[in-house]
Scaffold this active site. Structure first.
Site, PDB file in Angstrom:
ATOM      1  N   SER A  20      74.628  74.370   1.403  1.00 46.25           N
ATOM      2  CA  SER A  20      73.514  73.431   1.325  1.00 46.25           C
ATOM      3  C   SER A  20      73.405  72.691   2.649  1.00 46.25           C
ATOM      4  CB  SER A  20      73.740  72.465   0.156  1.00 46.25           C
ATOM      5  OG  SER A  20      72.569  71.744  -0.123  1.00 46.25           O
ATOM      6  N   ASN A  21      72.724  71.577   2.663  1.00 46.56           N
ATOM      7  CA  ASN A  21      72.648  70.773   3.886  1.00 46.56           C
ATOM      8  C   ASN A  21      72.505  69.314   3.499  1.00 46.56           C
ATOM      9  OD1 ASN A  21      69.749  69.991   3.703  1.00 46.56           O
ATOM     10  ND2 ASN A  21      69.531  72.217   3.694  1.00 46.56           N
TER      11      ASN A  21
END
Ligand code: C5P
Length: 216
Positions: A20-21
């Site tokens: 993810s980020n």
């Protein structure tokens, strides 16, 4: 209808781990909230964030990029869209396989193979169902990368590649922050500075600019 994507996506490699980020979703949610406040019908398609749904907004929560694309596609094929706004920080890649359970960490390098994700915004813009397609570009403005001028150039080529009418250029520093600074970038016009402000105030300026552009 305004269709807005927001937040990060999660790309699972097993039952518990994902790629993810650091996107908080705040900019996308602020825009959804501002558009709804102005009486727009807003569909917000959001990755996992710790934010509640803004008043008057219809939200669908998704996890992966492919799920985000599917939900947005459906919304676009069912409704006439005035503005498509891609604010989500979509993961550029996903694991080729998602295995069930939690493999031992020693085995991760054996199972983790990455494949590119679809470009959600470019695919949706290509459906030609929205009057205005707008994206965001989070760009490094370091001197080695050509500073501000380099960031504008990269934003313009992104805009071309994705089939957008405008892109909001913002600095890497605005990620996960309450405040941001951004520029409205189009193909053939000078970048327009929208200034530095908290995300709610920026959302007002961005929606003003979108409405101006719709009247052109
Ligand atoms: O190519 P880049 O990730 O910098 O582009 C950013 C813009 O494209 C944002 O508007 C983002 O929401 C959108 N995007 C997308 N799907 C991707 C990558 C980016 O919708 N896979």
């Amino acid at each position: 209808m305004w269709l807005i994507t927001a937040g990060p996506t999660r790309e699972y490699l097993d039952s518990v781990r994902f790629l993810s980020n650091g996107s908080s979703g705040r900019m996308g949610y602020a825009l959804a909230s501002e558009a709804a406040r102005r009486g727009k019908v807003v569909h917000l398609v959001s990755g996992p964030v710790g934010l509640s749904c803004p008043a008057g907004v219809e939200r669908v929560l998704v996890e992966s990029a492919r799920e985000m694309l599917l939900v947005c596609r459906e919304a676009l094929s069912e409704n006439r869209c005035e503005v498509l706004l891609g604010v989500a920080a979509v993961s550029d890649a996903r694991p080729r396989h998602c295995v069930s359970g939690k493999p031992a960490k020693e085995d991760l390098s054996k199972i983790l193979e990455l494949v590119p994700n679809p470009d959600v915004l470019a695919t949706l813009a290509g459906m030609n169902r929205a009057d205005l397609c707008i994206g965001f570009a989070l760009e490094d403005m370091d001197e080695e990368r050509g500073g501000f001028v380099g960031a504008v150039e990269r934003s313009r080529s992104k805009l071309e590649r994705k089939g957008l009418q405008a892109i909001l250029l913002n600095e890497l520093a605005s990620m996960e922050r309450d405040r941001g600074e951004c520029w409205w970038v189009e193909r053939d016009a000078e970048p327009l500075a929208l200034g530095a402000a908290d995300k709610a105030a920026l959302a007002i300026r961005i929606v003003d600019q979108i409405q101006k552009r719709l009247q052109d």
